[in-house]
Every structure is written in C-alpha cells, then in structure tokens.
Design an enzyme around this catalytic site. Sequence first.
Site, PDB file in Angstrom:
ATOM      1  N   GLU A 180      -6.450   4.877   7.988  1.00 44.41           N
ATOM      2  CA  GLU A 180      -6.294   6.299   7.670  1.00 44.41           C
ATOM      3  C   GLU A 180      -7.378   7.106   6.914  1.00 44.41           C
ATOM      4  O   GLU A 180      -7.953   8.091   7.222  1.00 44.41           O
ATOM      5  CB  GLU A 180      -5.248   6.574   6.771  1.00 44.41           C
ATOM      6  CG  GLU A 180      -3.659   6.299   7.429  1.00 44.41           C
ATOM      7  CD  GLU A 180      -2.627   5.774   6.676  1.00 44.41           C
ATOM      8  OE1 GLU A 180      -2.745   5.810   5.358  1.00 44.41           O
ATOM      9  OE2 GLU A 180      -1.672   5.102   7.213  1.00 44.41           O
ATOM     10  N   LYS A 229       0.409   4.290  -0.411  1.00 48.75           N
ATOM     11  CA  LYS A 229      -0.306   5.566   0.257  1.00 48.75           C
ATOM     12  C   LYS A 229      -0.175   6.841  -0.667  1.00 48.75           C
ATOM     13  O   LYS A 229      -0.051   6.460  -2.040  1.00 48.75           O
ATOM     14  CB  LYS A 229       0.042   5.751   1.759  1.00 48.75           C
ATOM     15  CG  LYS A 229      -0.058   4.443   2.514  1.00 48.75           C
ATOM     16  CD  LYS A 229       0.220   4.781   4.157  1.00 48.75           C
ATOM     17  CE  LYS A 229      -0.126   3.242   4.778  1.00 48.75           C
ATOM     18  NZ  LYS A 229       0.097   3.436   6.271  1.00 48.75           N
ATOM     19  N   GLU A 260      -4.835  -4.481  10.793  1.00 50.46           N
ATOM     20  CA  GLU A 260      -3.922  -3.540  11.087  1.00 50.46           C
ATOM     21  C   GLU A 260      -4.001  -2.741  12.487  1.00 50.46           C
ATOM     22  O   GLU A 260      -4.698  -1.789  12.337  1.00 50.46           O
ATOM     23  CB  GLU A 260      -3.732  -2.497   9.669  1.00 50.46           C
ATOM     24  CG  GLU A 260      -3.527  -3.227   8.486  1.00 50.46           C
ATOM     25  CD  GLU A 260      -3.043  -2.263   7.490  1.00 50.46           C
ATOM     26  OE1 GLU A 260      -2.120  -2.492   7.025  1.00 50.46           O
ATOM     27  OE2 GLU A 260      -3.278  -1.185   7.204  1.00 50.46           O
ATOM     28  N   GLY A 290       3.114   2.649  10.392  1.00 46.63           N
ATOM     29  CA  GLY A 290       4.266   3.652  10.410  1.00 46.63           C
ATOM     30  C   GLY A 290       5.179   4.157  11.573  1.00 46.63           C
ATOM     31  O   GLY A 290       5.636   5.110  11.665  1.00 46.63           O
ATOM     32  N   SER A 302       4.149  -1.756  10.194  1.00 47.10           N
ATOM     33  CA  SER A 302       5.452  -2.171  10.154  1.00 47.10           C
ATOM     34  C   SER A 302       5.949  -3.460   9.847  1.00 47.10           C
ATOM     35  O   SER A 302       6.956  -3.960  10.426  1.00 47.10           O
ATOM     36  CB  SER A 302       6.065  -1.585  11.608  1.00 47.10           C
ATOM     37  OG  SER A 302       5.573  -0.321  11.958  1.00 47.10           O
ATOM     38  N   ASN A 338       0.931  -1.132  -0.066  1.00 50.69           N
ATOM     39  CA  ASN A 338       0.047   0.177   0.083  1.00 50.69           C
ATOM     40  C   ASN A 338       0.803   1.052  -0.119  1.00 50.69           C
ATOM     41  O   ASN A 338       1.514   1.467   0.851  1.00 50.69           O
ATOM     42  CB  ASN A 338      -1.003  -0.114   1.252  1.00 50.69           C
ATOM     43  CG  ASN A 338      -1.616   1.254   1.508  1.00 50.69           C
ATOM     44  OD1 ASN A 338      -1.963   2.049   0.501  1.00 50.69           O
ATOM     45  ND2 ASN A 338      -2.276   1.449   2.581  1.00 50.69           N
ATOM     46  N   HIS A 360      -9.083   1.506   5.193  1.00 51.80           N
ATOM     47  CA  HIS A 360      -7.960   1.606   5.672  1.00 51.80           C
ATOM     48  C   HIS A 360      -8.058   2.637   6.811  1.00 51.80           C
ATOM     49  O   HIS A 360      -8.897   3.610   6.799  1.00 51.80           O
ATOM     50  CB  HIS A 360      -7.041   2.106   4.830  1.00 51.80           C
ATOM     51  CG  HIS A 360      -5.571   1.891   5.306  1.00 51.80           C
ATOM     52  ND1 HIS A 360      -5.020   3.085   6.150  1.00 51.80           N
ATOM     53  CD2 HIS A 360      -4.479   0.956   5.068  1.00 51.80           C
ATOM     54  CE1 HIS A 360      -4.020   2.617   6.408  1.00 51.80           C
ATOM     55  NE2 HIS A 360      -3.513   1.489   5.784  1.00 51.80           N
TER      56      HIS A 360
HETATM   57  P1  13P Z   1       3.484   0.554   7.471  1.00 53.59           P
HETATM   58  O1  13P Z   1       3.976  -0.813   6.824  1.00 53.59           O
HETATM   59  O2  13P Z   1       4.351   1.765   6.826  1.00 53.59           O
HETATM   60  O3  13P Z   1       3.434   0.316   8.874  1.00 53.59           O
HETATM   61  O4  13P Z   1       1.820   0.642   7.028  1.00 53.59           O
HETATM   62  C1  13P Z   1       1.120  -0.379   7.128  1.00 53.59           C
HETATM   63  C2  13P Z   1      -0.390   0.157   6.444  1.00 53.59           C
HETATM   64  O5  13P Z   1      -0.934   0.954   6.788  1.00 53.59           O
HETATM   65  C3  13P Z   1      -0.428  -0.565   5.367  1.00 53.59           C
HETATM   66  O6  13P Z   1      -1.742  -0.576   4.736  1.00 53.59           O
END
Ligand code: 13P
Length: 257
Positions: free
Chosen positions: A103, A13, A173, A179, A219, A11, A101
């Site tokens: 976010e 983003k 997640e 992140g 992560s 992903n 997601h």
């Molecule tokens: P990270 O791997 O950067 O922690 O992000 C995970 C994520 O939100 C994947 O959709």
Amino acid sequence: MTTRAPIMAGNWKMHKDHLEATQLVQKVAYHLNEGDYEGQDVVVCPPFVSLRNIQVLLDAERLPIQLGAQDCHQESSGAFTGEISAPMLARLDVDWVIVGHSERRQVFGEHDALVAAKAVAVQAAGMAPIVAVGETLEQRQADQAAAVVDAQLRGSLDGVSVEDPTRLVVAYEPIWAIGTGETASAEDAQDMCAHVRTVLADLFGQDVADAIRVQYGGSVKPGNVRELMGQPDIDGALVGGASLNADDFALIVTHRR
Ligand code: 13P
C-alpha cells in the site's frame, strides 16, 4: 537445517483509534497463555497514535506481545511535516517496522531505494525491519512474479545489515491476495517464499538466508494459517483484516496448538 522461530504479526493498517487499540491488545492477550508466545514472536503493528498507549499497557501487564510500526521516515529528524522517524519509534519500545508495504508502494509511490533507506534507518535506530515485497495480479498473470519479487528484494535490501539475520524479516505479500479474501494457495505461497530465500542466498549466502524469516501475507485467516505455516519456507504471517479481530488473531497465533 536452521530452525526459524515463527513471527506472527498483525498489521492493523489505518484501523482502530487509541482506545479501541488498547482494548484489542487486551483481548488478544486474554486469549493467549504463556506457552503461546514461546518459541515465536507475536507482534502488533497499530497506527502511530496508539503506540504509546499500547507500550504502556504491555509494560504494565508484562505482556510478551511485541510492538511494531507500519512505516517510518528515512531521516532521523528534520523538516518533514507529518512524518515519524525511526528513533522516535525506538523510544516507544517499538521493535519492528514494516517498510515497503504494497500500500505504501502503490498508494504513496514508494520505490525500492526509498524502502531500502527506511530499512537502514530502522536498523540504525536499533529496531528490525519487516521488508515487504509482492507482485500485482497482472504481473503474476504475465508470469513475471518471480522476476518482480527478485528485483524488489535486491533494491529494497540495498545496504541492509544481516549481521543478525534474525533481525531482518521479509514479508511476501502478493498484492492480489491482500484484503481480497483470495489467499495464494499454500503451494504458490511456498514456491514464492522459497524463491525469496534463493534470492537472499544469492545476496547474503546460504547460511544467512536460512536464518532470515520469510512471512506470507494476504488474506491469512484462522482457517488457512495452519496449512500455510506447514510449508517449509513460510516462517510467519503478516495479517491484515483478521488481526483486527482478537479471536481470529489469537487463533492465528496459536495455530500450533
Ligand atoms: P489482509 O490479511 O487483510 O489480506 O492484509 C494483508 C496485509 O496487507 C498485511 O500487511
């Protein structure tokens, strides 16, 4: 016991413009050989503006990387300025769409009913939804993680078809691991992915639940992917930061080597 093919998805983003996106896919493909794709799904989810370029690249080079999108609107067309519909994505050979997601939920206020409507729209357009769920740090500390994920699943999967359970993926997640460099321990991730499967069994029956793939995200890195993927209920990874680096994403995809 059903064997579930791993699904390893990046992903991206809001990262990489369309030129960088093409380069990144080329680099990932360079690191992978035919056998690396066998028995698993390898997916990249770039920003919308790069989908067309990557579609053309994958087609021209006959690369077995699959294309995913990060979101879509729940209506197929209409006066929704700035939005992208599921049928538009399907026309670009997009096969997977992430919905819900964290976010989207946290920054854009998306709720379970909207996530479910999006997942249904994705299926109606012939694509497969990756439905994301996960708790906040406060919820985990208050011992509410399982209940939160349970409620998110029931709300976000309302009306979703499991006619082909291989075409529905749940991504667990935990928000505190996204992140942050802080991964859930393999044990915690396994516990919650097993919990996800229990809820899926309650909703759809055990056979269907056994066939639905549950990804872990938060992560995921080359250094921890093997242990995570070694857990019985973790069937794949949804990778953010590490998927922006071709070497790292290739190492994650080839974790079985
Ligand atoms: P990270 O791997 O950067 O922690 O992000 C995970 C994520 O939100 C994947 O959709």
